[in-house]
Enzyme design. Structure first.
Site, PDB file in Angstrom:
ATOM      1  N   ARG A 180      31.302  -5.081 -12.773  1.00 44.83           N
ATOM      2  CA  ARG A 180      31.850  -4.551 -11.520  1.00 44.83           C
ATOM      3  C   ARG A 180      32.181  -5.668 -10.533  1.00 44.83           C
ATOM      4  NH1 ARG A 180      26.424  -3.243 -11.943  1.00 44.83           N
ATOM      5  NH2 ARG A 180      25.047  -3.503 -10.117  1.00 44.83           N
ATOM      6  N   GLY A 213      21.567  -1.450 -10.059  1.00 45.01           N
ATOM      7  CA  GLY A 213      20.824  -2.663 -10.400  1.00 45.01           C
ATOM      8  C   GLY A 213      21.519  -3.496 -11.461  1.00 45.01           C
ATOM      9  N   GLU A 235      22.913  -8.042  -9.034  1.00 45.17           N
ATOM     10  CA  GLU A 235      22.288  -7.133  -8.076  1.00 45.17           C
ATOM     11  C   GLU A 235      20.764  -7.173  -8.217  1.00 45.17           C
ATOM     12  OE1 GLU A 235      21.784  -5.725  -5.425  1.00 45.17           O
ATOM     13  OE2 GLU A 235      23.135  -3.994  -5.385  1.00 45.17           O
ATOM     14  N   HIS A 288      31.381  -6.003  -4.558  1.00 45.59           N
ATOM     15  CA  HIS A 288      32.295  -5.376  -5.517  1.00 45.59           C
ATOM     16  C   HIS A 288      32.827  -4.033  -4.996  1.00 45.59           C
ATOM     17  CE1 HIS A 288      29.339  -2.304  -6.640  1.00 45.59           C
ATOM     18  NE2 HIS A 288      28.435  -3.271  -6.621  1.00 45.59           N
ATOM     19  N   HIS A 347      27.049  -8.555  -5.158  1.00 44.13           N
ATOM     20  CA  HIS A 347      26.475  -7.216  -5.006  1.00 44.13           C
ATOM     21  C   HIS A 347      25.791  -7.058  -3.653  1.00 44.13           C
ATOM     22  CE1 HIS A 347      27.104  -6.712  -9.375  1.00 44.13           C
ATOM     23  NE2 HIS A 347      26.869  -8.021  -9.376  1.00 44.13           N
TER      24      HIS A 347
END
Length: 247
Positions: free
Chosen positions: A60, A22, A87, A9, A182
């Site tokens: 994101r 996270g 993530e 991202h 991520h």
């Protein structure tokens, strides 16, 4: 020939503040939106044409994918979302400044939490843990599937069933697939594809919004991999990621 496109991202609000993120659902910055759009332009310019896309439950990544597809004029492509692409969970470090955590715990310990293979941060607790458990996105998860912290090993273990059953399956069916996720979930995919050792994976830093291309033959044997960036730009971006917890 088959191609897998991996994209981390764009810059998030907590990337900008140098905070551990996270599973916390923070948005992109204006820079992050632009990074994502430019990634899509690079892919379009080089004639990449994914047939299906995958992303996480975190905005994101979702918004990065939307920007990439918009730049490619491919907004119509099917998209599959999964919490398994989230993530790595950073436990109590989430929302904490990376350099301040170095002051508190020491550079070696923080580096192990960030990049080590089997070293999870301390568990998330209190109100933040309750908020995560009550999040509608994760209501279907068993208690054992809803992490309060993760090592990279833990992240990879919950990721790989989705990779094999969904992403790899799609790549066998189509000639091109894109995954927007991520830093650590993508590191897990890269580790598997390239056979990187548990020790060497600590040295892999994935910059934001630079497409990473994997080319396979029809038998799914990796032929080559490369970033859509100049060597100079890539080195600079990777070093910026590496320096986030350095004084």
């Amino acid at each position: 020939m088959k191609r897998l496109i991996l994209v981390r991202h764009g810059q998030s609000q907590w990337n900008e503040l140098n905070l551990f993120t996270g599973w916390t659902d923070v948005d992109l910055t204006a820079k992050g939106m632009q990074e994502a759009y430019e990634a899509g332009l690079k892919l379009k310019q080089d004639n990449y044409q994914p047939k299906i896309c995958f992303t996480s439950f975190l905005k994101r990544a979702v918004k990065t994918l939307n920007q990439v597809l918009d730049a490619m004029d491919c907004d119509w492509l099917p998209v599959e979302k999964s919490w398994r692409l989230n993530e790595k969970h950073y436990g109590i470090l989430q929302g904490k400044n990376k350099k301040e955590m170095v002051d508190k715990y020491g550079a070696e310990q923080v580096q192990q939490w960030r990049r080590g293979y089997d070293c999870p941060p301390p568990l998330l607790d209190g109100e933040a843990a309750t908020t995560q458990r009550n999040d509608a996105r994760y209501a279907q998860l068993a208690i054992t599937e809803n992490p309060m912290t993760e090592s990279l090993k833990d992240c990879i273990e919950r990721l790989m069933p989705f990779y094999h059953n969904n992403i790899e399956k799609a790549l066998k069916e189509y000639d091109e697939v894109m995954v927007v996720a991520h830093g650590n979930s993508l590191r897990g995919i890269v580790k598997y594809i390239k056979g990187i050792s548990d020790e060497e994976i600590a040295g892999l830093n994935l910059p934001t919004a630079i497409p990473y291309i994997f080319v396979f033959d029809d038998n799914m044997v990796l032929q080559k991999d490369f970033f859509l960036a100049s060597d100079e730009d890539l080195k600079k971006a990777q070093q910026e990621v590496a320096n986030q917890s350095k004084k």
